[in-house]
Design a protein around this motif. Structure first.
Motif, mmCIF file in Angstrom:
data_model
loop_
_atom_site.group_PDB
_atom_site.id
_atom_site.type_symbol
_atom_site.label_atom_id
_atom_site.label_comp_id
_atom_site.label_asym_id
_atom_site.label_seq_id
_atom_site.Cartn_x
_atom_site.Cartn_y
_atom_site.Cartn_z
ATOM 1 N N LYS A 1 4.752 -2.589 3.257
ATOM 2 C CA LYS A 1 4.706 -1.619 2.165
ATOM 3 C C LYS A 1 3.605 -0.595 2.393
ATOM 4 N N GLN A 2 2.437 -1.055 2.838
ATOM 5 C CA GLN A 2 1.334 -0.127 3.062
ATOM 6 C C GLN A 2 1.634 0.823 4.214
ATOM 7 N N ALA A 3 2.335 0.312 5.239
ATOM 8 C CA ALA A 3 2.680 1.181 6.358
ATOM 9 C C ALA A 3 3.619 2.299 5.903
ATOM 10 N N ILE A 4 4.608 1.935 5.083
ATOM 11 C CA ILE A 4 5.558 2.930 4.586
ATOM 12 C C ILE A 4 4.852 3.901 3.636
ATOM 13 N N LEU A 5 3.997 3.368 2.763
ATOM 14 C CA LEU A 5 3.267 4.239 1.837
ATOM 15 C C LEU A 5 2.338 5.185 2.589
ATOM 16 N N SER B 1 0.852 14.660 1.168
ATOM 17 C CA SER B 1 -0.517 14.993 0.758
ATOM 18 C C SER B 1 -0.741 16.499 0.708
ATOM 19 N N SER B 2 -0.050 17.253 1.577
ATOM 20 C CA SER B 2 -0.216 18.709 1.581
ATOM 21 C C SER B 2 0.313 19.341 0.305
ATOM 22 N N LEU B 3 1.137 18.587 -0.443
ATOM 23 C CA LEU B 3 1.659 19.079 -1.728
ATOM 24 C C LEU B 3 0.769 18.658 -2.888
ATOM 25 N N GLY B 4 -0.328 17.982 -2.580
ATOM 26 C CA GLY B 4 -1.215 17.512 -3.632
ATOM 27 C C GLY B 4 -0.741 16.236 -4.291
ATOM 28 N N LEU B 5 0.102 15.482 -3.581
ATOM 29 C CA LEU B 5 0.674 14.267 -4.155
ATOM 30 C C LEU B 5 0.075 13.027 -3.501
ATOM 31 N N GLN B 6 0.057 11.941 -4.245
ATOM 32 C CA GLN B 6 -0.392 10.649 -3.740
ATOM 33 C C GLN B 6 0.475 9.575 -4.386
ATOM 34 N N VAL B 7 1.098 8.739 -3.566
ATOM 35 C CA VAL B 7 1.951 7.657 -4.066
ATOM 36 C C VAL B 7 1.186 6.352 -3.975
ATOM 37 N N ALA B 8 1.098 5.663 -5.101
ATOM 38 C CA ALA B 8 0.444 4.356 -5.131
ATOM 39 C C ALA B 8 1.401 3.262 -5.563
ATOM 40 N N ASP B 9 2.399 3.616 -6.358
ATOM 41 C CA ASP B 9 3.379 2.653 -6.870
ATOM 42 C C ASP B 9 4.748 3.033 -6.325
ATOM 43 N N MET B 10 5.194 2.324 -5.290
ATOM 44 C CA MET B 10 6.407 2.688 -4.567
ATOM 45 C C MET B 10 7.637 2.725 -5.470
ATOM 46 N N VAL C 1 13.404 -2.765 -6.214
ATOM 47 C CA VAL C 1 12.524 -2.781 -5.041
ATOM 48 C C VAL C 1 13.300 -2.669 -3.732
ATOM 49 N N PRO C 2 14.329 -3.515 -3.492
ATOM 50 C CA PRO C 2 15.041 -3.413 -2.211
ATOM 51 C C PRO C 2 15.667 -2.039 -1.993
ATOM 52 N N ALA C 3 16.285 -1.473 -3.040
ATOM 53 C CA ALA C 3 16.945 -0.178 -2.889
ATOM 54 C C ALA C 3 15.936 0.910 -2.524
ATOM 55 N N THR C 4 14.801 0.932 -3.205
ATOM 56 C CA THR C 4 13.781 1.947 -2.927
ATOM 57 C C THR C 4 13.230 1.803 -1.520
ATOM 58 N N MET C 5 12.951 0.565 -1.114
ATOM 59 C CA MET C 5 12.400 0.343 0.220
ATOM 60 C C MET C 5 13.404 0.692 1.314
ATOM 61 N N LYS C 6 14.701 0.464 1.065
ATOM 62 C CA LYS C 6 15.717 0.797 2.066
ATOM 63 C C LYS C 6 15.747 2.307 2.325
ATOM 64 N N VAL C 7 15.660 3.091 1.262
ATOM 65 C CA VAL C 7 15.674 4.547 1.414
ATOM 66 C C VAL C 7 14.427 5.004 2.168
#
Length: 351
Positions: free
Chosen positions: A246-250, A258-267, A335-341
């Protein structure tokens, strides 16, 4: 539904992907935990610890839950090797427990006869992080080594083996290999003796029953020998051991948004409305998704569903295998669907 996804707190994005990748992990298959031989070995080790530490009135019930903080290992080291390590008796914080384990394991490794170069190689079997994270495989390896060194007359159950998935996340993808790991060697009268802790592949007789292509040894995904989706296989393992992937994908996601000013913490939550997913696709594929085509701040379930459906259609147009993923599942934070994409994108654009 939060008012604005851009309010997510920002953290620096590490540019070096090796910050998350490169470490090999060995995960016991959940079905192997029910093996009677493994259960017998665990019970034998628990009984050995309790009989050894009976004068100290220490009682262990679970190898995973009772050894991670270093207290039991410290008392075993003192009782078996006569070594007094200057550490606090009760380490209550995680940092204190790790410091205690570092000192105790350092002394244990020396008493087990490991030289520095051997100690480095031994990290694949046990280490401070593995023991502190309640890794059963590492804990059993360590205890078996202690029995062999300090009480060799103890009759441990022989020929205990477990099926493991050896996992490594690297620049070439997420690799896995299914192997059999030996926890205790066979007795002399048994054939094909195996060194303690050594790995071997599946019995070749089993492989010959199937096409060679069904048993890939170096995979770009988490797939062992079945046709199940790799993410489904990953999530079928111990739920506490998927953080590395999960951390590798995140990390991959954040590096590209990050160039858009975004940060994802909750996948799961932050991709549910489709906004960051669409922006990520635009960044990766090199095109701009017109703001008039989706809802930048979706106000209801219908608008979120529209965003996710658009995102999946864009991915299908780029020949990514996501046609069997339902937009509703993404919106529902499955969770599985999001991670697959996300893994499909990671696999295509990892370089």
């Amino acid at each position: 539904m939060e008012a604005n996804i851009f309010d997510c707190p920002q953290e620096p994005v590490t540019e070096d992907i090796e910050h998350f990748l490169g470490e090999k992990r060995k995960l016991i298959q959940p079905t192997a935990l029910k093996d009677p031989k493994l259960k017998n070995l665990k019970e034998t080790l628990v009984d050995w610890i309790n009989s050894t530490l009976k004068p100290e009135h220490i009682v262990v019930q679970s190898l995973e839950e009772d050894l991670f903080d270093g207290l039991v290992l410290h008392h075993l080291l003192t009782h078996l090797a006569g070594v007094q390590v200057p550490v606090e008796e009760m380490a209550l914080t995680s940092a204190a427990q790790i410091r205690k384990l570092e000192l105790v394991l350092g002394q244990l490794n020396r008493r087990l006869g490991l030289k520095e170069e051997e100690e480095e190689q031994q990290q694949t079997k046990w280490s401070v992080p593995l023991i502190h994270n309640k890794d059963l495989l590492a804990t059993v390896h360590l205890l078996v080594a202690m029995v062999r060194r300090f009480q060799p007359e103890l009759d441990l159950p022989p020929s205990v083996e477990v099926e493991v998935v050896v996992v490594e996340v690297s620049r070439s993808g997420i690799k896995s290999e299914t192997q059999i790991e030996v926890l205790t060697e066979k007795r002399d009268e048994e054939s094909e003796p195996q060194g303690n802790g050594e790995l071997r592949l599946f019995d070749t007789r089993a492989v010959q029953k199937h096409p060679a292509s069904s048993f890939p040894r170096d995979l770009t995904l988490f797939s062992a020998v079945t046709r199940a989706h790799p993410i489904d296989q990953l999530l079928g393992l111990d739920t506490g051991k998927v953080d590395t992937v999960k951390q590798a994908i995140l990390h991959f996601v954040n590096k590209n948004v990050s160039s858009l000013g975004l940060q994802v913490a909750d996948m799961e939550r932050q991709f549910a409305d489709g906004v960051i997913l669409l922006l990520l696709i635009g960044q990766l594929e090199g095109y701009f998704v017109p703001l008039c085509d989706f809802n930048l701040i979706p106000a209801n379930h219908s608008e979120m569903l529209h965003n996710v459906t658009l995102a999946l259609n864009l991915l299908i147009d780029t020949d990514l295998e996501v046609s069997n993923i339902s937009p509703e599942d993404i919106v529902s934070q499955d969770v599985p669907a999001t991670m697959k994409v996300l893994y499909a994108l990671f696999k295509k654009h990892k370089e």
